[in-house]
Motif scaffolding. Structure first.
Motif, PDB file in Angstrom:
ATOM      1  N   SER A   1     -35.949 -78.660  77.877  1.00  0.00           N
ATOM      2  CA  SER A   1     -35.420 -78.288  76.556  1.00  0.00           C
ATOM      3  C   SER A   1     -36.475 -78.423  75.455  1.00  0.00           C
ATOM      4  O   SER A   1     -36.436 -77.666  74.484  1.00  0.00           O
ATOM      5  CB  SER A   1     -34.190 -79.129  76.223  1.00  0.00           C
ATOM      6  OG  SER A   1     -34.531 -80.501  76.174  1.00  0.00           O
ATOM      7  N   SER A   2     -37.418 -79.343  75.597  1.00  0.00           N
ATOM      8  CA  SER A   2     -38.447 -79.470  74.561  1.00  0.00           C
ATOM      9  C   SER A   2     -39.357 -78.241  74.553  1.00  0.00           C
ATOM     10  O   SER A   2     -39.804 -77.809  73.485  1.00  0.00           O
ATOM     11  CB  SER A   2     -39.277 -80.743  74.762  1.00  0.00           C
ATOM     12  OG  SER A   2     -40.047 -80.676  75.938  1.00  0.00           O
TER      13      SER A   2
ATOM     14  N   GLY B   1     -39.568 -72.452  67.926  1.00  0.00           N
ATOM     15  CA  GLY B   1     -40.298 -72.783  66.709  1.00  0.00           C
ATOM     16  C   GLY B   1     -41.510 -71.896  66.494  1.00  0.00           C
ATOM     17  O   GLY B   1     -41.820 -71.504  65.364  1.00  0.00           O
ATOM     18  N   ILE B   2     -42.189 -71.542  67.565  1.00  0.00           N
ATOM     19  CA  ILE B   2     -43.339 -70.636  67.470  1.00  0.00           C
ATOM     20  C   ILE B   2     -42.889 -69.247  67.034  1.00  0.00           C
ATOM     21  O   ILE B   2     -43.548 -68.598  66.218  1.00  0.00           O
ATOM     22  CB  ILE B   2     -44.082 -70.571  68.822  1.00  0.00           C
ATOM     23  CG1 ILE B   2     -44.774 -71.902  69.103  1.00  0.00           C
ATOM     24  CG2 ILE B   2     -45.079 -69.422  68.848  1.00  0.00           C
ATOM     25  CD1 ILE B   2     -45.277 -72.052  70.526  1.00  0.00           C
ATOM     26  N   LEU B   3     -41.755 -68.816  67.549  1.00  0.00           N
ATOM     27  CA  LEU B   3     -41.244 -67.483  67.225  1.00  0.00           C
ATOM     28  C   LEU B   3     -40.608 -67.420  65.838  1.00  0.00           C
ATOM     29  O   LEU B   3     -40.453 -66.338  65.280  1.00  0.00           O
ATOM     30  CB  LEU B   3     -40.220 -67.044  68.282  1.00  0.00           C
ATOM     31  CG  LEU B   3     -40.777 -66.879  69.695  1.00  0.00           C
ATOM     32  CD1 LEU B   3     -39.643 -66.646  70.680  1.00  0.00           C
ATOM     33  CD2 LEU B   3     -41.793 -65.754  69.749  1.00  0.00           C
ATOM     34  N   ASP B   4     -40.245 -68.570  65.311  1.00  0.00           N
ATOM     35  CA  ASP B   4     -39.603 -68.643  63.991  1.00  0.00           C
ATOM     36  C   ASP B   4     -40.399 -69.588  63.085  1.00  0.00           C
ATOM     37  O   ASP B   4     -39.912 -70.648  62.689  1.00  0.00           O
ATOM     38  CB  ASP B   4     -38.157 -69.131  64.163  1.00  0.00           C
ATOM     39  CG  ASP B   4     -37.391 -69.205  62.853  1.00  0.00           C
ATOM     40  OD1 ASP B   4     -37.753 -68.481  61.899  1.00  0.00           O
ATOM     41  OD2 ASP B   4     -36.443 -70.008  62.782  1.00  0.00           O
ATOM     42  N   PRO B   5     -41.653 -69.209  62.751  1.00  0.00           N
ATOM     43  CA  PRO B   5     -42.502 -70.126  61.991  1.00  0.00           C
ATOM     44  C   PRO B   5     -42.006 -70.413  60.572  1.00  0.00           C
ATOM     45  O   PRO B   5     -42.304 -71.461  60.011  1.00  0.00           O
ATOM     46  CB  PRO B   5     -43.854 -69.412  61.956  1.00  0.00           C
ATOM     47  CG  PRO B   5     -43.533 -67.970  62.151  1.00  0.00           C
ATOM     48  CD  PRO B   5     -42.311 -67.941  63.032  1.00  0.00           C
ATOM     49  N   SER B   6     -41.231 -69.505  59.999  1.00  0.00           N
ATOM     50  CA  SER B   6     -40.708 -69.741  58.653  1.00  0.00           C
ATOM     51  C   SER B   6     -39.362 -70.461  58.675  1.00  0.00           C
ATOM     52  O   SER B   6     -38.724 -70.631  57.642  1.00  0.00           O
ATOM     53  CB  SER B   6     -40.595 -68.427  57.883  1.00  0.00           C
ATOM     54  OG  SER B   6     -39.738 -67.537  58.559  1.00  0.00           O
TER      55      SER B   6
ATOM     56  N   ALA C   1     -31.715 -69.569  77.255  1.00  0.00           N
ATOM     57  CA  ALA C   1     -32.935 -70.004  77.942  1.00  0.00           C
ATOM     58  C   ALA C   1     -32.618 -71.114  78.936  1.00  0.00           C
ATOM     59  O   ALA C   1     -33.087 -71.084  80.084  1.00  0.00           O
ATOM     60  CB  ALA C   1     -33.970 -70.473  76.926  1.00  0.00           C
ATOM     61  N   THR C   2     -31.817 -72.077  78.528  1.00  0.00           N
ATOM     62  CA  THR C   2     -31.461 -73.194  79.403  1.00  0.00           C
ATOM     63  C   THR C   2     -30.690 -72.707  80.627  1.00  0.00           C
ATOM     64  O   THR C   2     -30.999 -73.088  81.760  1.00  0.00           O
ATOM     65  CB  THR C   2     -30.639 -74.242  78.630  1.00  0.00           C
ATOM     66  OG1 THR C   2     -31.434 -74.721  77.536  1.00  0.00           O
ATOM     67  CG2 THR C   2     -30.235 -75.399  79.511  1.00  0.00           C
ATOM     68  N   GLU C   3     -29.710 -71.837  80.401  1.00  0.00           N
ATOM     69  CA  GLU C   3     -28.943 -71.301  81.534  1.00  0.00           C
ATOM     70  C   GLU C   3     -29.825 -70.470  82.453  1.00  0.00           C
ATOM     71  O   GLU C   3     -29.711 -70.545  83.673  1.00  0.00           O
ATOM     72  CB  GLU C   3     -27.757 -70.475  81.023  1.00  0.00           C
ATOM     73  CG  GLU C   3     -26.675 -71.324  80.387  1.00  0.00           C
ATOM     74  CD  GLU C   3     -25.558 -70.498  79.745  1.00  0.00           C
ATOM     75  OE1 GLU C   3     -25.576 -69.245  79.861  1.00  0.00           O
ATOM     76  OE2 GLU C   3     -24.677 -71.105  79.118  1.00  0.00           O
ATOM     77  N   GLY C   4     -30.711 -69.667  81.872  1.00  0.00           N
ATOM     78  CA  GLY C   4     -31.620 -68.857  82.672  1.00  0.00           C
ATOM     79  C   GLY C   4     -32.568 -69.711  83.490  1.00  0.00           C
ATOM     80  O   GLY C   4     -32.822 -69.435  84.672  1.00  0.00           O
ATOM     81  N   LEU C   5     -33.101 -70.771  82.889  1.00  0.00           N
ATOM     82  CA  LEU C   5     -33.984 -71.678  83.618  1.00  0.00           C
ATOM     83  C   LEU C   5     -33.233 -72.401  84.728  1.00  0.00           C
ATOM     84  O   LEU C   5     -33.787 -72.640  85.803  1.00  0.00           O
ATOM     85  CB  LEU C   5     -34.630 -72.683  82.657  1.00  0.00           C
ATOM     86  CG  LEU C   5     -35.704 -72.103  81.747  1.00  0.00           C
ATOM     87  CD1 LEU C   5     -36.062 -73.092  80.642  1.00  0.00           C
ATOM     88  CD2 LEU C   5     -36.935 -71.700  82.550  1.00  0.00           C
ATOM     89  N   GLN C   6     -31.983 -72.738  84.477  1.00  0.00           N
ATOM     90  CA  GLN C   6     -31.178 -73.377  85.522  1.00  0.00           C
ATOM     91  C   GLN C   6     -30.976 -72.435  86.701  1.00  0.00           C
ATOM     92  O   GLN C   6     -31.083 -72.840  87.855  1.00  0.00           O
ATOM     93  CB  GLN C   6     -29.828 -73.826  84.960  1.00  0.00           C
ATOM     94  CG  GLN C   6     -29.932 -75.023  84.056  1.00  0.00           C
ATOM     95  CD  GLN C   6     -28.630 -75.361  83.365  1.00  0.00           C
ATOM     96  OE1 GLN C   6     -27.658 -74.614  83.409  1.00  0.00           O
ATOM     97  NE2 GLN C   6     -28.609 -76.506  82.703  1.00  0.00           N
TER      98      GLN C   6
END
Length: 134
Positions: free
Chosen positions: A64-65, A72-77, A120-125
């Protein structure tokens, strides 16, 4: 055209998610670069077996981190949302191939942090569940 034996072999690999298993293990091996790769792989396979028995996600390269940092990288503002194109590209970068084409916020082209993290979490699972589902 594939022979019956080639088709049988391909079906076996798909059914038991062998390609996904080796992709996942190889990625973790390259990322962590353990001193003793055999022991590392044995540990990961034992974790996978345990996760199957307990019906929880198996070992994964990302957690999750990592998902939070990527958002955060994709949403810098710090707007709290990203575009659908960013959502798809980020999930592909994480190794998630079965991407939901209509996540919450797609009509406005504003995928929220919560939606991205959930997907993302569900996809990674799903990716880390590298064993046959019963």
């Amino acid at each position: 055209m594939a022979t019956p034996r080639e088709k049988e072999a391909a079906d076996y690999l798909e059914k038991h998610k062998i390609i996904e298993l080796f992709d996942n293990l190889t990625s973790m091996l390259f990322f962590h670069r353990p001193e003793n790769p055999r022991e590392f792989l044995i540990e990961k396979l034992e974790q996978l077996r345990s996760s199957k028995l307990r019906r929880v996600p198996g070992p994964s390269l990302f957690d999750s981190s990592n998902v939070d940092a990527l958002f955060g990288i994709l949403d810098p503002s710090n707007q709290g949302h990203i575009t659908f194109a960013q959502y798809k590209e980020a999930l592909m970068a994480l190794g998630v191939r079965d991407i939901k084409e209509h996540p919450e916020g797609v009509n406005e082209d504003r995928i929220s942090r919560e939606t991205f993290e959930r997907e993302a979490t569900e996809g990674l699972q799903r990716c880390s569940t590298t064993y046959e589902q019963s």
